[in-house]
Structure formats: C-alpha cells, structure tokens
Design an enzyme around this catalytic site. Structure first.
Site, PDB file in Angstrom:
ATOM      1  N   ASN A   1     -10.197  -2.826   2.551  1.00 35.49           N
ATOM      2  CA  ASN A   1      -9.909  -2.814   1.117  1.00 35.49           C
ATOM      3  C   ASN A   1     -11.190  -2.507   0.347  1.00 35.49           C
ATOM      4  OD1 ASN A   1      -7.124  -3.402   0.996  1.00 35.49           O
ATOM      5  ND2 ASN A   1      -7.491  -5.579   1.286  1.00 35.49           N
TER       6      ASN A   1
ATOM      7  N   HIS B   1       0.824  -1.222   0.000  1.00 31.97           N
ATOM      8  CA  HIS B   1       0.000   0.000   0.000  1.00 31.97           C
ATOM      9  C   HIS B   1       0.856   1.270   0.000  1.00 31.97           C
ATOM     10  CE1 HIS B   1      -3.810  -2.168   0.592  1.00 31.97           C
ATOM     11  NE2 HIS B   1      -3.109  -2.984   1.342  1.00 31.97           N
TER      12      HIS B   1
END
Ligand code: NDP
Length: 481
Positions: free
Chosen positions: A128, A55
């Site tokens: 997510n 990420h």
C-alpha cells in the site's frame, strides 16, 4: 499501410456481413440460424468478470527496477544480484473501497502492487502507500472491509460503521491517522510512496535470514489535495489518476521511486519494545535505517486495460529464492487469500495469462482444468506425475530456504496483549507541522459527520490516549463543521 484484415468468427471463418442480421424478410423476425448474432450477444453478456472485492479501481504501467546498491550479503535473490541489474515489472495502484467506477480522487488508502518478472520466478510485492494497516489479526479483515463498503439497506457508505469499527478497534488508529493526514489524498499515483507494509525476510547463500521491510519513495515528491480540492476535481473528472499516469507515460515523463529496505537481524526481533511482525507498527528509522536498493521507473503503458490491468494477479504467495515470509499473521493469511481470490475471479490457470506468466521457464505437474491452453510442460508425455523415470522436471534442494524458527503454544492470543496502540500514532502526529495537524483534525472531523455522539466520544477517548492535543484538535474541528 496497415494490412487489410479479414473479419472472422472465433472459429476463423470469414464474416460476410457484420451490419445486418439474417431475418425472414426486411421487417424480421430473426432466424436462430444467425449464430454469429447470438455469439456477439453472448460474448457481450460475458464481458465482465467479478470485480475485485477490494482494490477494484486501479491504474498501472510496466517498468523496470535497476539495482544501485549491493544487498547480496542479505539475499541470494537474483533480482538483487549485482549493481546495474535491471528487472522488468508491472505496477498497479488502486483505491481500496471504491468500486470499478469510483472516482479516483477520494480519500482512501492506495494499493501499491508490484510484480517483478525475475529470472527465478515472479516476485509480487503487494503493498500500500502506507507502511501500516488497520488491523493486526486477519480474523478482522472481512469485518473491517464490510465497514468500508456499502450499508446493506441504504446501499450507501456508512461513516457510522467506519467509526464504530475504528473506535472498537484502536489498533486501527495509526492507519486512520495516515488516512486523515495529507497523505490520504495524493494528487496522483506518482506522488506517493509505496511500502511492503508487512515484515518479510531475506536469506542469503549461507542460509542466514534477516527480517526486512520494503520501501519505495516517490522521486516526484509528495503532493496532495485537500478534501475541497479533491471534490472540485471529482466534479470535473472521475478518472484523474488514469489521466495523470497514462498521460505522463505517453509524454515520456517516466515516474520513479527509490527502493529501500530496513533490515532487522533475526535475534533482535526478540528484544524490540514492539512486535516487529505487527502490521499496525513501523520500524523506527533511527533504529533501522533505510538501506538503498535501486530505482524503480514506470515507462510503458499497457496496450489493453482489461487484459493487463484487470487480469494482472498479484499475490504475496509469489516469492522467489532469497525472499521469505515472516510470522506476521496478516501476511500469512494473505498468502492464502490473494491466490484464492484470483482462482475465483480469473480461473484456475490465471498464472498462465500473458500478464501474469513468468518470463523464465515454468514446469509443473498441475493438470487439466478449465481453460488449460498450455498443455503439458514436462518435456515428455509420460512425465505427468512425479517422481517419474521419464526425465520430467525435478525438485532442487539447493533452493531450500533456512528454517523459519517458530515456537509457542497454539492458542488464540488477544490482539491487544502486549501491544501499544498509541505510541506510533503519537510519533506521527508529533512530527507533523501545525498546518498539517490542523488538516488532520479537520479531515478527521469531516469524516465523522452523521456519526452518533457516543461513537465519536469513544473514538475521542482513544485519541486522548494518543495525545490530548490530537483529541482537542478534532473536538474543535467538529465544532466548526
Ligand atoms: P522518522 O522521522 O525517521 O520518519 C518519519 C516518516 O514519516 C518518514 O518516512 C516520512 O516519509 C513519513 N511521513 C511524514 N508525514 C507523513 C504522513 N502524513 N503520513 C505518513 N507518513 C508520513 O520517524 P520514525 O521512523 O520514528 O517514525 C515516526 C512515525 O512516522 C511512525 O510512527 C509512523 O507513523 C511514521 N512513518 C514511519 C515510517 C517508518 O518506516 N519508520 C514510514 C512512514 C511513516 P518521507 O520520508 O517519505 O517524507
């Protein structure tokens, strides 16, 4: 008119000249006494901190959650205490695999991380844009991530590694189906849903616990690019998400999501045909309907990308009274590993940085350490340990959560035991239109370019178990490449 500001050293002394170094004559050489030159260069060398291992590339903004439906029968969390209640938050969206300079419009799962500055501490929902993940056992997380990152010799992403891993780990195919579907390449962070993904729990004032899933549904609608459209965009800009999100908020077009929960009574978890704590599974909506909670809106861009979005630190360990964990193994591992990643990247006191600092009082006995700039917040210099007789902060048993019931033999349980890897990806495949299925097949085939035949065949064996239509579709898409 803007106030004229004096340029100073970091120690506050005025800087007389910021253009010319001190040299012995106009041609040099430099003198080491020009400490401010050394200071400038030394600071520049230290401008980067380790990028997130996963990420790394992200975009985000501040906003609010406004409660529209009362769920206080399930939870005592103050954020949900009354209809109309507004809580400030920061959101960060991200791709998983790409590095800091990666292009935004790549096919990947997107991070959907939220930090709510509640009246009783920060609640981080680190999710997510998909309701499931590639694995159900944290032992597999570092290996899985290695397959998404660069090959040690070629330094290139490796479709072989990805498909080798996925075909040897069929629990990943539910998430792979979402990744290869239209939702694997949203046009912007505003056009995708967010999910807590894990099962968490809520508990109320009477000490009753229920299991819960969190959902944030986009009110902008789902919009996606095909691989070809994505490639065209990346040819023009690698920063399409930043441009879209930052631009929308600057223009006063504030994106919104509707927050929902699914609730499962504690007892019912024992009677489900699937493991409700398995991160590769959803809870079917017909059995566990969505309950509306509120509206999330993003309405303020950060002033400084690094200070706010690079240093914002989300961790599933940040829960607040009324919200709890569950036995989900991957959640349990993230409770440790996210906070540990921040201690490494940002330092011991990362929670004291302005973007991470709770908006409610913070009183603890952690002492000293690198970059401790906040001193002691116990109210008395003598209260530097606990318990003490000097009116230092004290525990409050009224916040004790109900016990989390656990039983069983400590052992390593095979991650496939009692688990069905195929039913839920089949349900997803079957709800897609024929056009959506065709794109699913061709995106999956495209991701297999260069992968050895035996690995592709192993993967197709699993797809046949999901649905022969699915494997046949991928097979014919492979022939058209
Ligand atoms: P439902 O028909 O009630 O729900 C289907 C869900 O699928 C909706 O939430 C829809 O999201 C979502 N969806 C549609 N297309 C895609 C896609 N390409 N990728 C990911 N999600 C998509 O069925 P069930 O609850 O019984 O679930 C059936 C399957 O749907 C599951 O196996 C799972 O794969 C998927 N799904 C289920 C979710 C859940 O929490 N139950 C959540 C998301 C996906 P939306 O309403 O926002 O359009």
């Amino acid at each position: 008119m803007a106030e004229n500001r004096q340029l100073t050293t970091t120690a506050g002394a005025p800087i007389p000249d910021n253009q010319n170094s001190i040299t012995a004559g106009p041609r040099g050489p430099l003198l080491i006494q020009d400490y401010q030159l050394i200071e400038k260069l030394a600071h520049q060398n230290r401008e980067r901190i380790p990028e997130r291992v996963v990420h790394a590339k992200g975009w985000g903004a501040y906003g609010t959650l406004t409660i529209t439906n009362d769920i206080s029968n399930y939870t005592r969390a103050l954020i949900f205490s009354e209809v109309g209640k507004k809580t400030d938050l920061i959101a960060r969206f991200s791709t998983v695999a790409g590095e800091l300079g990666a292009a935004d419009h790549e096919r990947d799962v997107r991070g959907f991380a939220l930090k709510f500055y509640t009246d009783e501490g920060n609640w981080d929902m680190v999710g997510n844009n998909t309701p499931v993940f590639f694995l159900r056992d944290p032992y597999k997380f570092p290996d899985f991530i290695h397959t998404q990152k660069r090959h040690p010799k070629t330094n290139l992403r490796s479709p072989t590694a990805m498909w080798d891993y996925w075909s040897l780990s069929p629990e990943s195919l539910h998430q792979v189906t979402i990744l290869m579907s239209d939702r694997g390449l949203p046009i912007s962070p505003m056009h995708m849903n967010g999910y807590g993904s894990h099962t968490y729990s809520l508990w109320n004032d009477s000490g009753e616990r229920v299991w819960v899933k969190f959902h944030f549904k986009t009110l902008q609608g789902h919009e996606f690019y095909t691989n070809e459209e994505g490639a065209r965009i990346v040819g023009k800009t690698r920063e399409g998400y930043q441009e879209a999100l930052f631009g929308a908020i600057e223009n006063g077009e504030f994106p919104q999501w509707r927050m929902f929960i699914q609730v499962m009574p504690e007892k019912e978890a024992e009677n489900q045909p699937f493991n409700p704590f398995d991160l590769t599974k959803v809870w079917p909506h017909k059995d566990f309907p969505l309950i509306e909670v509120g509206i999330m809106e993003l309405n303020k861009n950060p002033e400084n990308y690094f200070a706010e979005l690079e240093q914002v630190a989300f961790s599933p360990s940040n829960i607040v009274p009324g919200i709890g964990f569950s036995p989900d193994k991957v959640l349990q591992s993230r409770i440790f590993s996210y906070a540990d990643a921040h201690r490494y990247r940002l330092g011991t006191h990362y929670e004291a940085l302005p973007v991470n600092r709770p908006r409610c009082p913070v009183n603890h006995y952690h002492k000293d350490g690198l970059m401790n700039f906040f001193g002691q917040s116990t109210g008395s210099v003598d209260a530097y340990y606990e318990p003490n007789s000097f009116n230092g902060p004290q525990e409050d048993h009224s916040f004790l959560e109900p016990p989390l019931k656990i039983d069983g033999d400590a052992a390593r349980y095979d991650r496939h035991d009692g688990n069905d890897n195929y039913t839920q990806p089949r349900a997803l495949h079957d709800l897609m239109t024929l056009e959506q299925q065709q794109r699913l097949y061709s995106n999956t085939a495209a991701s297999m370019v260069g992968v050895p035949k035996d690995i592709i065949e192993r993967a197709l064996g699993h797809y046949t178990k999901i649905s022969p239509d699915y494997s046949d579709g991928i097979r014919s898409a492979l022939k058209q490449l």
